[in-house]
Structure formats: C-alpha cells, structure tokens
Design a protein around this motif. Structure first.
Motif, PDB file in Angstrom:
ATOM      1  N   ARG A  12       0.872  -1.173   0.000  1.00  0.00           N
ATOM      2  CA  ARG A  12       0.000   0.000   0.000  1.00  0.00           C
ATOM      3  C   ARG A  12       0.906   1.219   0.000  1.00  0.00           C
ATOM      4  O   ARG A  12       1.889   1.265   0.737  1.00  0.00           O
ATOM      5  CB  ARG A  12      -0.898   0.032   1.233  1.00  0.00           C
ATOM      6  CG  ARG A  12      -1.858   1.214   1.295  1.00  0.00           C
ATOM      7  CD  ARG A  12      -2.617   1.222   2.617  1.00  0.00           C
ATOM      8  NE  ARG A  12      -3.629   2.265   2.663  1.00  0.00           N
ATOM      9  CZ  ARG A  12      -3.385   3.545   2.960  1.00  0.00           C
ATOM     10  NH1 ARG A  12      -2.147   3.929   3.243  1.00  0.00           N
ATOM     11  NH2 ARG A  12      -4.360   4.426   2.974  1.00  0.00           N
ATOM     12  N   SER A  22      -2.665   3.568  -3.754  1.00  0.00           N
ATOM     13  CA  SER A  22      -2.717   2.323  -4.506  1.00  0.00           C
ATOM     14  C   SER A  22      -2.395   1.154  -3.597  1.00  0.00           C
ATOM     15  O   SER A  22      -1.486   1.226  -2.760  1.00  0.00           O
ATOM     16  CB  SER A  22      -1.728   2.372  -5.681  1.00  0.00           C
ATOM     17  OG  SER A  22      -1.780   1.165  -6.432  1.00  0.00           O
ATOM     18  N   CYS A  23      -3.156   0.064  -3.750  1.00  0.00           N
ATOM     19  CA  CYS A  23      -2.895  -1.185  -3.035  1.00  0.00           C
ATOM     20  C   CYS A  23      -2.849  -2.313  -4.064  1.00  0.00           C
ATOM     21  O   CYS A  23      -3.725  -2.405  -4.927  1.00  0.00           O
ATOM     22  CB  CYS A  23      -3.994  -1.496  -2.020  1.00  0.00           C
ATOM     23  SG  CYS A  23      -4.210  -0.246  -0.746  1.00  0.00           S
ATOM     24  N   SER A  42      -7.348   0.998  -5.783  1.00  0.00           N
ATOM     25  CA  SER A  42      -6.736   2.319  -5.861  1.00  0.00           C
ATOM     26  C   SER A  42      -7.817   3.394  -5.793  1.00  0.00           C
ATOM     27  O   SER A  42      -8.983   3.147  -6.125  1.00  0.00           O
ATOM     28  CB  SER A  42      -5.920   2.478  -7.145  1.00  0.00           C
ATOM     29  OG  SER A  42      -6.742   2.417  -8.288  1.00  0.00           O
ATOM     30  N   ILE A  92      -1.583  -6.868   4.059  1.00  0.00           N
ATOM     31  CA  ILE A  92      -2.682  -6.300   3.269  1.00  0.00           C
ATOM     32  C   ILE A  92      -3.820  -7.307   3.238  1.00  0.00           C
ATOM     33  O   ILE A  92      -3.690  -8.408   2.692  1.00  0.00           O
ATOM     34  CB  ILE A  92      -2.227  -5.973   1.827  1.00  0.00           C
ATOM     35  CG1 ILE A  92      -0.984  -5.066   1.841  1.00  0.00           C
ATOM     36  CG2 ILE A  92      -3.364  -5.340   1.051  1.00  0.00           C
ATOM     37  CD1 ILE A  92      -1.191  -3.728   2.486  1.00  0.00           C
TER      38      ILE A  92
END
Length: 204
Positions: free
Chosen positions: A46, A63-64, A72, A183
C-alpha cells in the motif's frame, strides 16, 4: 542486404548482453526488480503516489496491490479488482464500470508504463536518498518507457521516486507511506451495497 541487417542486429544484441554482464549491472537489475516485485508481489503493498507529466497532467492517490488484486483511489475514481473482475467506480458520474482485469486496453496510462525487465540495460550509483538506478532501453526494444531513473531506499529496497521517459516526454512519480505486507484481501472486494444506486456499464 536483409541478411546483413539481421546479422548486425544479432551482433549488437550479443555485444550489449556482454557489456551488461558486469557486477554493477547485475546489482542494479537485482535491486530494481526487487523493488518492482514488491509493488506487484504476493505479500501486498500500500502506498501514496503523485504523478506529474510535464506539469500538464497530475494525479495523486492511494494504490494497493497484492498479486493480481488491485485497489486504488484518486480523484473521482475508485478501483476494486479481485483478479477476476475489475470494478471502476466513477463517483462524479455515479457509474460503475466492469472491466476484465487482464485486459488494460481502456487504460492508456497503464499501457505506457508496461515493464519488461529484459528489455533494458541497468546501472546503479549511490544517492543521498539510497540508490539511483538507471534503466535504458536496449536498441530495438519494443517498449514505450525509453529510460527510467529510480531512487530506491537501501536495506528494504522500497521505491521512493521514479523519473520515466515515455517516447519524448518525462513523467515523475513520487511514492510515500510505503507499506509492504499485512494487506487484507477484503479491501479488494467490491462493496456492492455501497454503490447499489449507481448505473452499471459492462465494458468487458
């Protein structure tokens, strides 16, 4: 004449390959690919980003990524992709677009930054912020990114800044608040109920 040209191209490719087989080039490629794989690897990341292209186009967001999953957010757009289906939410239009995540034809910016690690020559140098790694497209390489200058931190190899030459112009990308790992997969799942009043457009 055609054969001469082909043989010359092969010779240049072999010469370039030999010229790149140096400790500096190998270290540069290893570190850059480690940083790149952190962004698209299975552990997930991330980060906050800012994009500036000639001061004419600017974008800022979060953004991930985790493997083939993506999430995102930037101005008026939120993207949820579980790897099988991509939902692009246009909050200003109250529209949800459905895309095939494996096909990026609708995203010209993404096509510009498509990366093939074997299409470049690599070099590394010290920088006050870590490492400065320079990638230069090999002669004849069919890539849109002609040159990349990357600032990468020492130790964890987190990307901090990218300066990319696409065709004849330069793009600057600034990366901050970089988090690798931890995440949760739930953030990539499209919250259907939240956007139940939005119009759905199937663009697959």
């Amino acid at each position: 004449m055609r054969v001469v040209v082909i043989l010359f191209a092969i010779h240049c490719s072999l010469f370039t390959a030999m010229a790149q087989d140096t400790p500096n080039a190998r270290q540069a490629k290893r570190i850059f690919n480690t940083a790149w794989n952190r962004i698209y690897g299975d552990e997930g990341v991330r980060f906050h980003y800012k994009i500036d292209i000639l001061h004419l186009y600017k974008e800022e967001g979060i953004s991930c990524n985790k493997g083939d999953k993506e999430r995102s957010e930037h101005k008026n757009t939120i993207i949820y992709s579980d790897g099988k289906l991509k939902h692009v939410v246009r909050t200003n239009k109250k529209v949800v677009e459905l895309h095939d995540p494996k096909v990026n034809k609708a995203d010209e910016k993404l096509q510009m930054f498509k990366f093939d690690p074997d299409s470049y020559n690599y070099a590394i140098a010290k920088d006050p912020e870590g490492f400065l790694i320079t990638l230069t497209a090999k002669p004849g390489a069919k890539v849109k990114m002609k040159k990349v200058e990357a600032i990468i931190s020492e130790g964890n190899y987190y990307p901090k800044r990218l300066r990319i030459k696409v065709s004849i112009f330069w793009c600057n990308i600034f990366i901050s608040d970089f988090q690798a790992g931890n995440i949760d997969d739930s953030i990539f799942v499209f919250p259907k109920e939240k956007y139940k009043d939005f119009k759905v457009e199937d663009l697959r």
